[in-house]
Structures are given as structure tokens and as C-alpha cells.
Design a protein around this motif. Sequence first.
Motif, PDB file in Angstrom:
ATOM      1  N   GLU A   1       6.581   0.240   6.889  1.00 29.49           N
ATOM      2  CA  GLU A   1       6.029  -1.087   7.201  1.00 29.49           C
ATOM      3  C   GLU A   1       5.280  -1.656   6.004  1.00 29.49           C
ATOM      4  O   GLU A   1       5.350  -2.855   5.714  1.00 29.49           O
ATOM      5  N   LEU A   2       4.562  -0.774   5.302  1.00 29.02           N
ATOM      6  CA  LEU A   2       3.836  -1.207   4.113  1.00 29.02           C
ATOM      7  C   LEU A   2       4.803  -1.669   3.024  1.00 29.02           C
ATOM      8  O   LEU A   2       4.552  -2.670   2.330  1.00 29.02           O
ATOM      9  N   ALA A   3       5.912  -1.004   2.877  1.00 28.79           N
ATOM     10  CA  ALA A   3       6.922  -1.399   1.890  1.00 28.79           C
ATOM     11  C   ALA A   3       7.505  -2.768   2.239  1.00 28.79           C
ATOM     12  O   ALA A   3       7.717  -3.614   1.350  1.00 28.79           O
ATOM     13  N   VAL A   4       7.764  -3.028   3.515  1.00 29.45           N
ATOM     14  CA  VAL A   4       8.293  -4.326   3.941  1.00 29.45           C
ATOM     15  C   VAL A   4       7.281  -5.423   3.632  1.00 29.45           C
ATOM     16  O   VAL A   4       7.642  -6.500   3.114  1.00 29.45           O
ATOM     17  N   VAL A   5       6.005  -5.191   3.914  1.00 27.48           N
ATOM     18  CA  VAL A   5       4.970  -6.192   3.632  1.00 27.48           C
ATOM     19  C   VAL A   5       4.865  -6.448   2.135  1.00 27.48           C
ATOM     20  O   VAL A   5       4.731  -7.596   1.688  1.00 27.48           O
ATOM     21  N   ALA A   6       4.959  -5.377   1.311  1.00 24.02           N
ATOM     22  CA  ALA A   6       4.886  -5.540  -0.146  1.00 24.02           C
ATOM     23  C   ALA A   6       6.066  -6.366  -0.660  1.00 24.02           C
ATOM     24  O   ALA A   6       5.907  -7.243  -1.521  1.00 24.02           O
TER      25      ALA A   6
ATOM     26  N   LEU B   1       7.859  -8.597   1.087  1.00 20.03           N
ATOM     27  CA  LEU B   1       7.679  -9.983   1.535  1.00 20.03           C
ATOM     28  C   LEU B   1       6.610 -10.696   0.709  1.00 20.03           C
ATOM     29  O   LEU B   1       6.768 -11.879   0.370  1.00 20.03           O
ATOM     30  N   ALA B   2       5.521  -9.979   0.348  1.00 20.35           N
ATOM     31  CA  ALA B   2       4.483 -10.596  -0.478  1.00 20.35           C
ATOM     32  C   ALA B   2       5.031 -10.936  -1.855  1.00 20.35           C
ATOM     33  O   ALA B   2       4.742 -12.001  -2.414  1.00 20.35           O
ATOM     34  N   LEU B   3       5.837 -10.060  -2.411  1.00 21.59           N
ATOM     35  CA  LEU B   3       6.429 -10.311  -3.723  1.00 21.59           C
ATOM     36  C   LEU B   3       7.363 -11.518  -3.666  1.00 21.59           C
ATOM     37  O   LEU B   3       7.381 -12.344  -4.593  1.00 21.59           O
ATOM     38  N   ILE B   4       8.100 -11.672  -2.565  1.00 23.38           N
ATOM     39  CA  ILE B   4       9.041 -12.797  -2.431  1.00 23.38           C
ATOM     40  C   ILE B   4       8.275 -14.106  -2.226  1.00 23.38           C
ATOM     41  O   ILE B   4       8.537 -15.098  -2.909  1.00 23.38           O
ATOM     42  N   PHE B   5       7.328 -14.129  -1.257  1.00 25.29           N
ATOM     43  CA  PHE B   5       6.663 -15.392  -0.922  1.00 25.29           C
ATOM     44  C   PHE B   5       5.559 -15.790  -1.901  1.00 25.29           C
ATOM     45  O   PHE B   5       5.369 -16.969  -2.159  1.00 25.29           O
ATOM     46  N   ILE B   6       4.840 -14.811  -2.423  1.00 25.53           N
ATOM     47  CA  ILE B   6       3.740 -15.152  -3.345  1.00 25.53           C
ATOM     48  C   ILE B   6       4.255 -15.233  -4.777  1.00 25.53           C
ATOM     49  O   ILE B   6       3.835 -16.076  -5.554  1.00 25.53           O
ATOM     50  N   GLY B   7       5.133 -14.336  -5.141  1.00 22.86           N
ATOM     51  CA  GLY B   7       5.682 -14.340  -6.494  1.00 22.86           C
ATOM     52  C   GLY B   7       4.947 -13.330  -7.355  1.00 22.86           C
ATOM     53  O   GLY B   7       3.769 -13.039  -7.152  1.00 22.86           O
TER      54      GLY B   7
END
Length: 122
Positions: A8-13, A15-21
Motif C-alpha cells: 500500500e505504501l508503494a502504491v501511495v509513493a 501516485l504521489a510521484l505521478i500527481f505531484i511530480g
Amino acid sequence: MFGVDSSELAVVAILALIFIGPKDLPKVMRTVGYWVGRVRGMARHFTSGIENMMREAELEEMEKKWREENERIMQLHPANAAEPEPGSPDEMPPIAEPEEPKLPFDEAQPEDELPAEKRPLP
């Protein structure tokens, strides 16, 4: 920690990399870390305050029990005139008159009148 699995932590990381940049991600992570630290500090302060209040309540309860027990003991064993008050020094008994030591022979007797077993050796 919060029931977050590593997947779950990997998925959040991701998604953060995709949406935040990748450019703004370090700044966002510092801000998130700052606020997580503040929240933990407030929680620690809150729990220590609760623990202090519990300790004070326990101390007050113990003091109340000690006072009640002290009153009960004082009622069972009242102070009287025959016994000294607590904390006051006891009276010393009178000192006996020392007896004069008895000599093996009377000093008034001359030495040659002593019995043979009491005479000093020459």
C-alpha cells in the motif's frame, strides 16, 4: 504503524510521484514530515498531561487513606500523661552513686599483718 502494508505504501509513493511530480516531491515530503512531527508532539504532550493528572489523583487518594489510617491509630492509642509525647526526649533515670572499690586489703593494716596468701611476692 497505522496498519499500512508495504504494498500500500508503494502504491501511495507511485501516485504521489505521478500527481505531484519529481520536482516538488521533496518539498511536499518535508512539509508532511513537519506536520507529522507536530501532531506527534501534541499527542505526546496530551498523553503526558493525562498521566500527570492521574498521578496527582492517585497521590491525593493515598494521602486521604494515610490521614484516615493515622486518625484511626490515634483513636486506638491516645496519648496519655504516663507516656512522653512523640518527639519529646524521655527523662533520664537518676544516676546511681558509684560504690567505692574494695581493696584486697585494708590500707590501714600494715603489710606484715596480711595473711600469707594475700602478701605480695618478694
